[in-house]
Scaffold this motif. Structure first.
Motif, mmCIF file in Angstrom:
data_model
loop_
_atom_site.group_PDB
_atom_site.id
_atom_site.type_symbol
_atom_site.label_atom_id
_atom_site.label_comp_id
_atom_site.label_asym_id
_atom_site.label_seq_id
_atom_site.Cartn_x
_atom_site.Cartn_y
_atom_site.Cartn_z
ATOM 1 N N GLY A 107 0.679 -1.242 -0.015
ATOM 2 C CA GLY A 107 0.075 -0.057 -0.045
ATOM 3 C C GLY A 107 0.706 1.248 0.034
ATOM 4 O O GLY A 107 0.631 2.201 0.821
ATOM 5 N N GLN A 108 2.006 1.211 -0.674
ATOM 6 C CA GLN A 108 2.822 2.396 -0.779
ATOM 7 C C GLN A 108 2.746 3.043 -2.315
ATOM 8 O O GLN A 108 3.925 2.705 -2.963
ATOM 9 N N PRO A 109 1.850 3.701 -2.707
ATOM 10 C CA PRO A 109 1.812 4.241 -4.168
ATOM 11 C C PRO A 109 2.916 5.135 -4.379
ATOM 12 O O PRO A 109 3.400 5.305 -5.501
ATOM 13 N N ASP A 110 3.422 6.073 -3.500
ATOM 14 C CA ASP A 110 4.651 6.747 -3.605
ATOM 15 C C ASP A 110 5.736 5.972 -4.045
ATOM 16 O O ASP A 110 6.414 6.331 -4.876
ATOM 17 N N ALA A 111 6.066 4.987 -3.436
ATOM 18 C CA ALA A 111 7.132 3.954 -3.862
ATOM 19 C C ALA A 111 7.027 3.278 -5.288
ATOM 20 O O ALA A 111 7.936 3.193 -5.939
ATOM 21 N N VAL A 112 5.713 2.967 -5.359
ATOM 22 C CA VAL A 112 5.554 2.512 -6.753
ATOM 23 C C VAL A 112 5.751 3.510 -7.698
ATOM 24 O O VAL A 112 6.370 3.278 -9.018
ATOM 25 N N ILE A 113 5.280 4.839 -7.637
ATOM 26 C CA ILE A 113 5.635 5.864 -8.578
ATOM 27 C C ILE A 113 7.100 6.282 -8.471
ATOM 28 O O ILE A 113 7.555 6.144 -9.845
ATOM 29 N N ALA A 114 7.603 6.314 -7.457
ATOM 30 C CA ALA A 114 9.226 6.529 -7.694
ATOM 31 C C ALA A 114 9.775 5.459 -8.354
ATOM 32 O O ALA A 114 10.846 5.445 -9.217
ATOM 33 N N THR A 115 9.505 3.827 -8.213
ATOM 34 C CA THR A 115 10.236 2.825 -8.892
ATOM 35 C C THR A 115 9.943 2.864 -10.256
ATOM 36 O O THR A 115 10.755 2.453 -11.019
ATOM 37 N N LEU A 116 8.727 3.236 -10.859
ATOM 38 C CA LEU A 116 8.329 2.866 -12.246
ATOM 39 C C LEU A 116 8.478 4.027 -12.911
ATOM 40 O O LEU A 116 8.749 3.972 -14.287
ATOM 41 N N ASP A 117 8.686 5.461 -12.406
ATOM 42 C CA ASP A 117 8.806 6.449 -13.149
ATOM 43 C C ASP A 117 10.047 6.344 -14.004
ATOM 44 O O ASP A 117 9.782 6.797 -15.204
ATOM 45 N N PRO A 118 11.109 5.880 -13.813
ATOM 46 C CA PRO A 118 12.356 5.860 -14.588
ATOM 47 C C PRO A 118 12.266 5.194 -15.919
ATOM 48 O O PRO A 118 12.795 5.424 -17.070
ATOM 49 N N ILE A 119 11.126 4.216 -15.684
ATOM 50 C CA ILE A 119 10.972 3.290 -17.029
ATOM 51 C C ILE A 119 9.567 3.604 -17.648
ATOM 52 O O ILE A 119 9.626 3.238 -19.055
ATOM 53 N N VAL A 120 8.630 4.255 -17.094
ATOM 54 C CA VAL A 120 7.643 4.762 -17.618
ATOM 55 C C VAL A 120 7.879 6.000 -18.323
ATOM 56 O O VAL A 120 7.418 6.286 -19.411
ATOM 57 N N SER A 121 8.728 6.838 -17.999
ATOM 58 C CA SER A 121 9.208 8.056 -18.619
ATOM 59 C C SER A 121 10.612 8.107 -18.659
ATOM 60 O O SER A 121 11.314 8.887 -17.822
ATOM 61 N N PRO A 122 11.323 7.195 -19.155
ATOM 62 C CA PRO A 122 12.759 7.248 -19.529
ATOM 63 C C PRO A 122 13.358 8.396 -19.932
ATOM 64 O O PRO A 122 12.790 9.192 -20.597
ATOM 65 N N PRO A 123 14.768 8.575 -19.599
ATOM 66 C CA PRO A 123 15.600 9.709 -19.983
ATOM 67 C C PRO A 123 15.619 9.492 -21.540
ATOM 68 O O PRO A 123 15.549 8.579 -22.008
ATOM 69 N N PRO A 124 16.018 10.901 -22.129
ATOM 70 C CA PRO A 124 16.071 10.550 -23.806
ATOM 71 C C PRO A 124 17.225 9.631 -24.018
ATOM 72 O O PRO A 124 18.185 9.324 -23.455
ATOM 73 N N LEU A 125 17.110 9.053 -25.113
ATOM 74 C CA LEU A 125 17.968 8.031 -25.832
ATOM 75 C C LEU A 125 18.090 6.684 -24.866
ATOM 76 O O LEU A 125 19.045 5.974 -25.115
ATOM 77 N N THR A 126 17.252 6.583 -24.030
ATOM 78 C CA THR A 126 17.237 5.516 -23.231
ATOM 79 C C THR A 126 16.407 4.330 -23.772
ATOM 80 O O THR A 126 15.102 4.475 -24.182
ATOM 81 N N SER A 127 16.824 3.181 -23.810
ATOM 82 C CA SER A 127 15.757 1.973 -24.449
ATOM 83 C C SER A 127 15.518 1.543 -23.368
ATOM 84 O O SER A 127 15.977 0.380 -22.537
ATOM 85 N N ILE A 128 14.004 1.368 -23.274
ATOM 86 C CA ILE A 128 13.253 0.885 -22.305
ATOM 87 C C ILE A 128 12.080 0.178 -22.967
ATOM 88 O O ILE A 128 11.285 0.877 -23.609
#
Length: 308
Positions: A107-128
């Motif tokens: 039940g930790q939505p903030d941790a879910v968001i922090a964990t998934l954010d780098p792959i849902v919105s990856p940095p430019p030129l990152t292959s995800i």
């Protein structure tokens, strides 16, 4: 969403071949073979690249160890290893998805968001790859909705509906088809759009659960796909009891599991909500169900006769 942890604890992960790290080239060998790009004349940059590679390799090793721990039922160790893996490589998509399931259960939505954010919105030129899948995006959306982050949820949800390019056919198509296991019927999800200026939390939750309930998630064993999908479909129907899609897919999944009475009830609910064209399709599925049910009864009768 809390039921995801029970599936995880039941080791729904896909079996993988564990790499033997002794067989992998060491960092210096990789550097010497120019597998690490960069300014080879800059010793600081070179050292940094070698360090980053070593961290990524360590993260991959920890992910594989976490999977082994899950197979043994040691979820506490798996959770710790996945945290370490993501710390070493925040864009390792599989580690991020697996760790997010733990945070969902906790039940930790903030941790879910922090964990998934780098792959849902990856940095430019990152292959995800995995972070762009509808199943992962919808986990992210549900966490955002828990935090009342409506505008961010809309932005992520809309990505699922953006046209995708098929390099083989050269065409663009909307990426919103059901992907039912075992060659099920192919349909589009309801084309429901949301406005950033008009919050509809219940509507988006129902749609996110529908997408999760009609799509094959990554990192899951085949035997656990059905209960996972059925769980999400139940949550759709709790929000919207008149969801034709949720009733229909529930019936189809239950029929595949030979839960014929439950499947028939789900189809009956679907057919009451369907237009004439859809009613015909549901009637065809009911015929298939009856054929499968009769075959199952025949098998049972033959087994009983042999047992006498």
């Amino acid at each position: 969403m809390r039921s995801l942890f029970r599936l995880l604890a039941a080791t729904f992960l896909v079996s993988v071949t564990v790499l033997t790290w002794a067989q992998a080239p060491d960092s210096n060998a990789i550097y010497q073979s120019n597998l690490i790009p960069g300014d080879l004349g800059d010793p600081v940059a070179r050292a940094k690249m070698i360090e980053n590679y070593a961290r990524e390799r360590k993260g991959q090793e920890q992910r594989l160890q976490a999977k082994e721990a899950l197979e043994r039922g040691d979820t506490a160790k798996a959770f710790l290893l996945l945290q370490q893996a993501v710390s070493n490589n925040s864009t390792d998509d599989e580690s991020c998805v697996l760790l997010s399931y733990f945070y969902i259960q906790k039940g930790q939505p903030d941790a879910v968001i922090a964990t998934l954010d780098p792959i849902v919105s990856p940095p430019p030129l990152t292959s995800i790859s995995m972070g762009q899948e509808p199943t992962v995006r919808m986990l992210y959306v549900l966490a955002l909705l828990e935090r009342q982050a409506w505008r961010k949820a809309v932005a992520c949800y809309q990505k699922t509906w953006s046209p995708t390019y098929d390099p083989i056919s050269g065409s663009r198509a909307e990426s919103h088809l059901w992907h039912l296991p075992g060659g099920g019927p192919e349909h589009s999800w309801p084309d429901i759009r949301f406005s950033a200026d008009t919050p509809d939390y219940k509507g988006m939750r129902a749609q996110a659960h529908l997408i999760l309930g009609t799509s094959l998630p990554a990192c899951m064993k085949e035997k656990d796909q059905f209960p996972y999908m059925l769980d999400h479909l139940r949550q759709v129907l709790q929000i919207n009891p008149n969801s034709l899609d949720a009733h229909f897919v529930t019936g189809w999944l239950l029929a595949k599991k030979e839960r014929f009475a439950e499947a028939r009830a789900a189809y009956a609910s679907a057919i009451r909500l369907a237009d004439p064209g859809a009613q015909k399709e549901i009637a065809e599925e009911l015929k298939k169900l009856k054929t499968d049910e009769d075959a199952q009864e025949l098998i049972k009768a033959n087994q009983a006769a042999k047992a006498k």
